[in-house]
Enzyme design. Sequence first.
Site, PDB file in Angstrom:
ATOM      1  N   GLU A 152     -27.592 -37.148 -18.802  1.00 41.65           N
ATOM      2  CA  GLU A 152     -27.607 -37.188 -20.278  1.00 41.65           C
ATOM      3  C   GLU A 152     -27.198 -38.591 -20.733  1.00 41.65           C
ATOM      4  OE1 GLU A 152     -23.213 -37.393 -20.778  1.00 41.65           O
ATOM      5  OE2 GLU A 152     -24.733 -37.530 -22.331  1.00 41.65           O
ATOM      6  N   LEU A 154     -26.250 -38.944 -24.197  1.00 36.04           N
ATOM      7  CA  LEU A 154     -25.906 -38.551 -25.575  1.00 36.04           C
ATOM      8  C   LEU A 154     -24.571 -39.181 -25.966  1.00 36.04           C
ATOM      9  CD1 LEU A 154     -26.646 -34.713 -25.219  1.00 36.04           C
ATOM     10  CD2 LEU A 154     -28.235 -36.491 -26.017  1.00 36.04           C
ATOM     11  N   ARG A 155     -24.528 -39.851 -27.122  1.00 40.94           N
ATOM     12  CA  ARG A 155     -23.245 -40.355 -27.619  1.00 40.94           C
ATOM     13  C   ARG A 155     -22.628 -39.317 -28.540  1.00 40.94           C
ATOM     14  NH1 ARG A 155     -25.538 -45.357 -30.604  1.00 40.94           N
ATOM     15  NH2 ARG A 155     -27.226 -43.829 -30.725  1.00 40.94           N
ATOM     16  N   LYS A 205     -27.371 -43.400 -14.226  1.00 36.79           N
ATOM     17  CA  LYS A 205     -26.416 -42.930 -15.233  1.00 36.79           C
ATOM     18  C   LYS A 205     -25.112 -43.723 -15.142  1.00 36.79           C
ATOM     19  CE  LYS A 205     -24.038 -40.469 -18.093  1.00 36.79           C
ATOM     20  NZ  LYS A 205     -24.227 -40.554 -19.546  1.00 36.79           N
ATOM     21  N   PHE A 250     -23.085 -52.742 -29.105  1.00 31.23           N
ATOM     22  CA  PHE A 250     -21.963 -52.697 -28.151  1.00 31.23           C
ATOM     23  C   PHE A 250     -21.300 -54.056 -27.959  1.00 31.23           C
ATOM     24  CE2 PHE A 250     -21.248 -48.590 -26.099  1.00 31.23           C
ATOM     25  CZ  PHE A 250     -22.162 -47.845 -26.808  1.00 31.23           C
ATOM     26  N   CYS A 261     -16.260 -40.161 -21.250  1.00 32.45           N
ATOM     27  CA  CYS A 261     -17.296 -40.699 -20.350  1.00 32.45           C
ATOM     28  C   CYS A 261     -16.948 -42.057 -19.756  1.00 32.45           C
ATOM     29  CB  CYS A 261     -18.617 -40.756 -21.092  1.00 32.45           C
ATOM     30  SG  CYS A 261     -19.186 -39.128 -21.565  1.00 32.45           S
ATOM     31  N   LYS A 264     -13.812 -42.300 -17.373  1.00 29.44           N
ATOM     32  CA  LYS A 264     -13.912 -41.587 -16.091  1.00 29.44           C
ATOM     33  C   LYS A 264     -15.102 -42.077 -15.272  1.00 29.44           C
ATOM     34  CE  LYS A 264     -16.538 -37.425 -17.294  1.00 29.44           C
ATOM     35  NZ  LYS A 264     -17.747 -37.701 -16.499  1.00 29.44           N
TER      36      LYS A 264
HETATM   37  C1  UDX Z   1     -21.160 -42.834 -24.055  1.00 37.51           C
HETATM   38  C2  UDX Z   1     -22.534 -43.462 -23.844  1.00 37.51           C
HETATM   39  O1  UDX Z   1     -22.851 -44.299 -24.961  1.00 37.51           O
HETATM   40  C3  UDX Z   1     -23.591 -42.363 -23.731  1.00 37.51           C
HETATM   41  O2  UDX Z   1     -24.852 -42.940 -23.472  1.00 37.51           O
HETATM   42  C4  UDX Z   1     -23.186 -41.456 -22.562  1.00 37.51           C
HETATM   43  O3  UDX Z   1     -24.134 -40.423 -22.398  1.00 37.51           O
HETATM   44  C5  UDX Z   1     -21.837 -40.855 -22.830  1.00 37.51           C
HETATM   45  O4  UDX Z   1     -20.868 -41.899 -22.988  1.00 37.51           O
HETATM   46  P1  UDX Z   1     -19.748 -41.825 -26.028  1.00 37.51           P
HETATM   47  O5  UDX Z   1     -18.615 -42.023 -25.066  1.00 37.51           O
HETATM   48  O6  UDX Z   1     -19.936 -40.520 -26.675  1.00 37.51           O
HETATM   49  O7  UDX Z   1     -21.175 -42.165 -25.278  1.00 37.51           O
HETATM   50  O8  UDX Z   1     -19.585 -42.887 -27.210  1.00 37.51           O
HETATM   51  P2  UDX Z   1     -19.949 -44.418 -27.397  1.00 37.51           P
HETATM   52  O9  UDX Z   1     -20.512 -44.569 -28.736  1.00 37.51           O
HETATM   53  O10 UDX Z   1     -20.691 -44.950 -26.235  1.00 37.51           O
HETATM   54  O11 UDX Z   1     -18.478 -45.145 -27.420  1.00 37.51           O
HETATM   55  C6  UDX Z   1     -17.687 -45.115 -26.275  1.00 37.51           C
HETATM   56  C7  UDX Z   1     -16.383 -45.847 -26.593  1.00 37.51           C
HETATM   57  O12 UDX Z   1     -16.632 -47.252 -26.732  1.00 37.51           O
HETATM   58  C8  UDX Z   1     -15.731 -45.398 -27.907  1.00 37.51           C
HETATM   59  O13 UDX Z   1     -14.333 -45.385 -27.739  1.00 37.51           O
HETATM   60  C9  UDX Z   1     -16.135 -46.502 -28.877  1.00 37.51           C
HETATM   61  O14 UDX Z   1     -15.201 -46.634 -29.940  1.00 37.51           O
HETATM   62  C10 UDX Z   1     -16.105 -47.714 -27.970  1.00 37.51           C
HETATM   63  N1  UDX Z   1     -16.958 -48.819 -28.404  1.00 37.51           N
HETATM   64  C11 UDX Z   1     -18.293 -48.620 -28.528  1.00 37.51           C
HETATM   65  C12 UDX Z   1     -16.390 -50.072 -28.618  1.00 37.51           C
HETATM   66  O15 UDX Z   1     -15.174 -50.236 -28.510  1.00 37.51           O
HETATM   67  N2  UDX Z   1     -17.188 -51.110 -28.962  1.00 37.51           N
HETATM   68  C13 UDX Z   1     -18.541 -50.967 -29.095  1.00 37.51           C
HETATM   69  O16 UDX Z   1     -19.213 -51.946 -29.427  1.00 37.51           O
HETATM   70  C14 UDX Z   1     -19.114 -49.675 -28.880  1.00 37.51           C
END
Ligand code: UDX
Length: 442
Positions: A152, A154-155, A205, A250, A261, A264
């Site tokens: 997956e 998915l965010r 992944k 990002f 995610c 871990k």
């Molecule tokens: C992530 C991956 O994006 C997704 O593809 C995967 O399937 C699951 O893990 P998620 O953890 O739900 O998704 O959220 P994401 O939006 O990726 O943010 C992850 C962490 O990074 C959050 O704590 C977010 O605040 C932080 N983040 C994100 C930053 O600090 N800076 C950024 O530019 C982007």
Amino acid sequence: MANICVVGVGYVGLVTGTCFADLGNKVVALDIVEKRVENLKKGILPIYEPGLKEVVERNVRAERLSFTSSYKEALKDVEFVFICVGTPEGVDGEADLQYVRMAAEAIAENMDHEMIVINKSTVPVGTGDWVASIIREKQAQDIPFAVVSCPEFLREGSALRDFFNPDRTVLGSTDKTAANKVAQLHLALRAPIVVTDLRTAEMIKYASNAFLATRISFINEIANICEALGADVKEVAQGMGYDKRIGHHFLESGVGYGGSCFPKDVKALAYMAQIHGTEPQLLQSVMEINLTQRRQIVLKLEDMLGTLKDKVIGMVGLAFKENTDDIRESPALDIAKMLHDRGAVVRGYDPVAMENVQRTTKYINLSEDPYELAQGSDALVIATPWNEFKSLDFDKIRSLMKQPIIVDGRNLYEPTRLTSLGFKYRGVGRGFKGAMLESNGK
Ligand code: UDX
């Protein structure tokens, strides 16, 4: 139209099952926690995900989506069974696969016809083969099956959008016929479909998540250098992002990444490397930098307050990111714990994560809104970038606070604006802007 079973109705399983039902398939979503199934039958969801409740209700009404805790019932007539159970961090960072094992065994013991077992959960490289061996060993009768990896992407907070608009679908299997059948399920999403072997799909992944985490730790390292050299990391990221090889996604610096995610998955990938004799140098640095970002917020507060003992500090936002109630590995809670351990009185507010915090965390006094949080506070920490924090009434906030100190862990605000409103402001990597105005006594 296909008959699908989804095992595990958490952040991944409930979204996956609901969305496949919304595409017109018939989906039975199974969970072994009967209370969770009972609640779902009453329309009570176990997670907060924007827009999900309405899609669940629509598909339950259309009788495309149902819930059960019986494998016998769930596997009846299905062609595809998705394993969407949790793979939490285990000892030394190794992924804990006990729930995957339980699902694979239950599927084997209850399957009475040919089906395709699909690993949707994020699992270590080689798990697909392991799941196949468990099913072969545990099958009540010798029934043909195939295992396909379909990770997956998915965010949380945008899971529905990410499901229906994937950048790609990745499929891995030694059985190309099975992989192509799973590909058919995804055709409606009209995205590129990468078909490869099991191990490569599982690695795609981990490598994807590790790269995204690396980008975050990279821009946070640049932020720390910007802070020392007087550059503004937000404008640095802006200037970098126009390079099509870099892009703007990002590159937001701040308290670092959290969630169920990235932390871990990076640890699990590093663990896999180490037990196979490869030193994951870059991944180790990514993790170290991420922890530094949280500590830096505490150091900034100590620098501005002198001491944290008995100081009242408000955490603005508690979830690991905006638009979710998920507090797993939340930087906000880690920072709150460090503040508490240094004798501070910690308060917190979050638009949706408060129930989860109340249930699991004893050292945060919860407030009803950002203004109650500000009342009598010596400092506020912006820890989760919720939209509702972007246009706070700062005149009111300043009048409520004991000291007008804001540490902006998400660089939500412009330093010059906050300092002109009378705040002592510190962002992450915002150069000397805040500090210079401070030293001019503004
Ligand atoms: C992530 C991956 O994006 C997704 O593809 C995967 O399937 C699951 O893990 P998620 O953890 O739900 O998704 O959220 P994401 O939006 O990726 O943010 C992850 C962490 O990074 C959050 O704590 C977010 O605040 C932080 N983040 C994100 C930053 O600090 N800076 C950024 O530019 C982007």
